[in-house]
Design a protein around this motif. Structure first.
Motif, mmCIF file in Angstrom:
data_model
loop_
_atom_site.group_PDB
_atom_site.id
_atom_site.type_symbol
_atom_site.label_atom_id
_atom_site.label_comp_id
_atom_site.label_asym_id
_atom_site.label_seq_id
_atom_site.Cartn_x
_atom_site.Cartn_y
_atom_site.Cartn_z
ATOM 1 N N LYS A 84 -10.641 62.969 76.144
ATOM 2 C CA LYS A 84 -9.417 63.451 76.784
ATOM 3 C C LYS A 84 -9.612 64.853 77.376
ATOM 4 C CE LYS A 84 -4.471 63.508 76.134
ATOM 5 N NZ LYS A 84 -4.073 62.581 77.160
ATOM 6 N N SER A 123 -9.195 66.303 67.318
ATOM 7 C CA SER A 123 -7.987 66.467 66.504
ATOM 8 C C SER A 123 -6.846 67.117 67.287
ATOM 9 C CB SER A 123 -8.293 67.274 65.241
ATOM 10 O OG SER A 123 -8.812 68.539 65.583
ATOM 11 N N GLN A 124 -7.184 68.075 68.162
ATOM 12 C CA GLN A 124 -6.124 68.739 68.937
ATOM 13 C C GLN A 124 -5.483 67.764 69.930
ATOM 14 O OE1 GLN A 124 -7.347 72.413 70.705
ATOM 15 N NE2 GLN A 124 -5.307 72.881 71.448
ATOM 16 N N CYS A 125 -6.288 66.976 70.620
ATOM 17 C CA CYS A 125 -5.742 65.992 71.563
ATOM 18 C C CYS A 125 -4.974 64.901 70.821
ATOM 19 C CB CYS A 125 -6.854 65.388 72.414
ATOM 20 S SG CYS A 125 -7.533 66.536 73.630
ATOM 21 N N LYS A 126 -5.458 64.531 69.653
ATOM 22 C CA LYS A 126 -4.762 63.522 68.839
ATOM 23 C C LYS A 126 -3.390 64.046 68.429
ATOM 24 C CE LYS A 126 -5.156 60.954 64.537
ATOM 25 N NZ LYS A 126 -5.874 60.808 63.296
ATOM 26 N N GLU A 127 -3.357 65.311 68.030
ATOM 27 C CA GLU A 127 -2.091 65.922 67.623
ATOM 28 C C GLU A 127 -1.120 65.998 68.809
ATOM 29 O OE1 GLU A 127 -0.847 70.366 66.383
ATOM 30 O OE2 GLU A 127 -2.407 69.476 65.128
ATOM 31 N N ASN A 128 -1.616 66.401 69.977
ATOM 32 C CA ASN A 128 -0.773 66.469 71.176
ATOM 33 C C ASN A 128 -0.260 65.098 71.572
ATOM 34 O OD1 ASN A 128 -1.165 69.214 71.305
ATOM 35 N ND2 ASN A 128 -2.797 69.097 72.831
ATOM 36 N N LYS A 129 -1.076 64.076 71.387
ATOM 37 C CA LYS A 129 -0.696 62.703 71.729
ATOM 38 C C LYS A 129 0.429 62.201 70.818
ATOM 39 C CE LYS A 129 -2.824 58.184 71.402
ATOM 40 N NZ LYS A 129 -4.064 57.471 71.135
ATOM 41 N N GLU A 130 0.396 62.629 69.564
ATOM 42 C CA GLU A 130 1.373 62.187 68.580
ATOM 43 C C GLU A 130 2.730 62.878 68.735
ATOM 44 O OE1 GLU A 130 -0.688 62.756 64.880
ATOM 45 O OE2 GLU A 130 -1.947 60.976 65.203
ATOM 46 N N LYS A 131 2.760 63.974 69.490
ATOM 47 C CA LYS A 131 4.032 64.720 69.663
ATOM 48 C C LYS A 131 4.917 64.085 70.689
ATOM 49 C CE LYS A 131 2.436 69.187 68.156
ATOM 50 N NZ LYS A 131 2.202 70.559 68.478
#
Length: 131
Positions: A84, A123-131
């Motif tokens: 991403k 992990s940062q992109c995963k966290e942004n995706k989950e928001k």
């Protein structure tokens, strides 16, 4: 390999990479080195990065369709490439020897080394995706 004639610009590129853990692109290296050597060309940076990688002084990480990245660490270790954001991360504590032993066990030729990349979402992109 033959010993290279000393170059202040090449030394500056190496020192820049040794101080980084984020695996910069050639453009990032160029931007940083221009602060010290304003007349350096992008071509000179590319040539020196290629030369340093061929000499084994740095590692070149091919990231598929995005820009190659460069790493001052030349020891055996693996990388994770975020599909991403394009960031490259070192993966620690992954035993590269096991993979190489398995390959040698099933191959008659001579293996001198290997590269292995893991792909996914950091992990940062995963966290942004989950928001």
């Amino acid at each position: 390999m033959a010993t290279l004639k000393y170059s202040r610009q090449r030394e500056a590129i190496k020192n820049y990479l040794y101080g980084r853990t984020d695996h910069p692109t050639a453009d990032m290296v160029y931007t940083a080195i221009r602060e010290v050597y304003p007349n350096i060309s992008l071509g000179t940076v590319y040539r020196n990065l290629t030369l340093l990688a061929k000499q084994g002084e740095i590692s070149k990480i091919s990231c598929g369709e995005s820009s190659d990245r460069f790493d001052a660490r030349t020891d055996a270790h693996y990388h994770f490439i975020c599909e991403k954001c394009g960031q490259v991360y070192d993966l620690m504590d992954v035993d590269s020897g096991v993979i190489e032993q398995m390959a040698r066990k099933n191959f008659d030729g001579e293996i001198y080394g290997h590269q292995l990349y893991f792909f996914g979402i950091c992990s940062q992109c995963k966290e942004n995706k989950e928001k």
